[in-house]
Design an enzyme around this catalytic site. Structure first.
Site, PDB file in Angstrom:
ATOM      1  N   ARG A  84       7.160  66.243 -37.994  1.00  0.00           N
ATOM      2  CA  ARG A  84       7.572  66.512 -36.616  1.00  0.00           C
ATOM      3  C   ARG A  84       6.412  67.180 -35.887  1.00  0.00           C
ATOM      4  NH1 ARG A  84      12.128  67.521 -39.730  1.00  0.00           N
ATOM      5  NH2 ARG A  84      13.927  66.216 -39.164  1.00  0.00           N
ATOM      6  N   ASN A 150      10.167  65.010 -30.673  1.00  0.00           N
ATOM      7  CA  ASN A 150      11.451  65.270 -30.024  1.00  0.00           C
ATOM      8  C   ASN A 150      11.184  65.699 -28.586  1.00  0.00           C
ATOM      9  OD1 ASN A 150      13.534  65.045 -32.288  1.00  0.00           O
ATOM     10  ND2 ASN A 150      12.027  66.438 -33.184  1.00  0.00           N
ATOM     11  N   HIS A 183       0.570  70.145 -47.994  1.00  0.00           N
ATOM     12  CA  HIS A 183      -0.496  69.592 -47.161  1.00  0.00           C
ATOM     13  C   HIS A 183      -0.524  68.075 -47.267  1.00  0.00           C
ATOM     14  CE1 HIS A 183      -2.380  70.140 -51.190  1.00  0.00           C
ATOM     15  NE2 HIS A 183      -2.912  68.949 -50.924  1.00  0.00           N
ATOM     16  N   GLU A 229      -6.068  68.431 -46.499  1.00  0.00           N
ATOM     17  CA  GLU A 229      -7.052  68.667 -47.553  1.00  0.00           C
ATOM     18  C   GLU A 229      -8.109  67.572 -47.509  1.00  0.00           C
ATOM     19  OE1 GLU A 229      -7.249  69.717 -52.333  1.00  0.00           O
ATOM     20  OE2 GLU A 229      -5.542  68.578 -51.559  1.00  0.00           O
TER      21      GLU A 229
END
Length: 316
Positions: A84, A150, A183, A229
């Site tokens: 999100r 959203n 990550h 990463e």
């Protein structure tokens, strides 16, 4: 190693069977830990016992390397991870312009108040022009990232979504929580060159290639704070200095297992056991002191402080 019954019985009554299995495993490690006594001393034995206890909980993974895929799953694809995002414009610019991905497909769901954008590192010439064909192409492309927006989040102040890694965003009490997400990761031909470019583009690093304990990899943030990463496409390699001027030797890393206070505590426990148990042999004292420190620092066994009583009951 034998344990006196007057020690095992109250422990058995006070602790669950799973905790007792941990104690039994540590006892089995004691002969091997003794091998560290002549060279590494008490602290080395303690480190060995701690590592062994962690290893005892790790699953046996060998069969997963060679198992055949079930026929029903052979056409399955690891197709997407969904994040999100607060501002789709900022996120698309990051993933497409900074990381070099392309938008593969997108969908707008106005009736439900959100849009989704799928990005992936693909050849743009391979992306169909027809929206339905693009969607089908996306569903066949491994490793996409689905950026979900959203409506209205772009106007909110400050971070909107909790990104894991001890983040307090969205918690009711303002305290950081141990989130499950860690990550995303990309691999590049040269970590140091790639990170220099990311820095020039304004990315915020939490670990440069030479900082921390593991050299040759890095972490930086996307616009929402999710960690990316950066790894090499092969073995880890290092360079003398990274883009931030951090030398490969040092980099602010402290090996906690070698802290002076930890070794000092081991030495104190060593002396205490030798004095109270009346043993002077290097190997028995090292073993009992190591186990004492492990038990004393293990909340799950219910022992607090430098509790030497149970250790004195061990017959070495």
């Amino acid at each position: 190693v034998a344990v006196a019954a007057d020690v095992l019985e109250p422990l058995w009554a006070a602790h669950q069977a799973s905790k007792m299995r941990r104690l039994a495993f540590i006892s089995a490690l004691l002969p091997r830990a003794a091998a560290f006594a002549p060279t590494g001393g008490v602290a080395a034995s303690v480190r060995y016992l701690r590592a062994g206890a962690i290893a005892s909980a790790a699953p046996d993974v060998d069969r997963y390397y060679t198992k055949e895929r079930e026929p029903e799953t052979r056409d399955f694809i690891m197709q997407q991870t969904m994040l999100r995002v607060k501002d789709p414009a900022a996120s698309l610019a990051f993933y497409c312009d900074v990381l070099g991905f392309n938008l593969v497909t997108h969908r707008e769901f106005e009736q439900w108040g959100f849009n989704v954008y799928f990005v992936a590192p693909v050849d743009p010439a391979s992306i169909p022009s027809d929206p339905e064909e693009r969607f089908a192409f996306c569903m066949r492309t491994p490793g996409c990232i689905e950026l979900t927006w959203n409506y209205g989040s772009e106007g909110e102040t400050g971070p909107v979504y909790n990104v894991g890694n001890g983040d307090a965003t969205g918690t009711k009490d303002g305290e950081a929580v141990r989130g499950g997400f860690g990550h995303l990761g990309i691999t590049v031909p040269d970590v140091y060159t790639a990170c220099a470019r990311f820095a020039e583009l304004g990315c915020e690093f939490t670990k440069t290639p030479n900082s921390g304990g593991i050299k040759g990899l890095a972490f930086f943030k996307d616009p929402d704070g999710y960690l990316i990463e950066v790894l090499p496409q092969g073995s880890l390699v290092t360079k003398p200095v990274d883009h931030a001027g951090v030398p490969v030797e040092g980099g602010g890393y402290v090996d906690n297992s070698k802290k002076k206070d930890f070794v000092a505590a081991a030495d104190v426990s060593h002396a205490a056991v030798a004095s109270r148990a009346g043993r002077v042999g290097a190997v028995p004292v090292c073993i009992t002191a190591a186990l004492s420190l492990f038990l004393a620092s293990s909340p799950s066994l219910g022992l607090k402080g430098n509790s030497l009583g149970p250790v004195e009951a061990f017959i070495v």
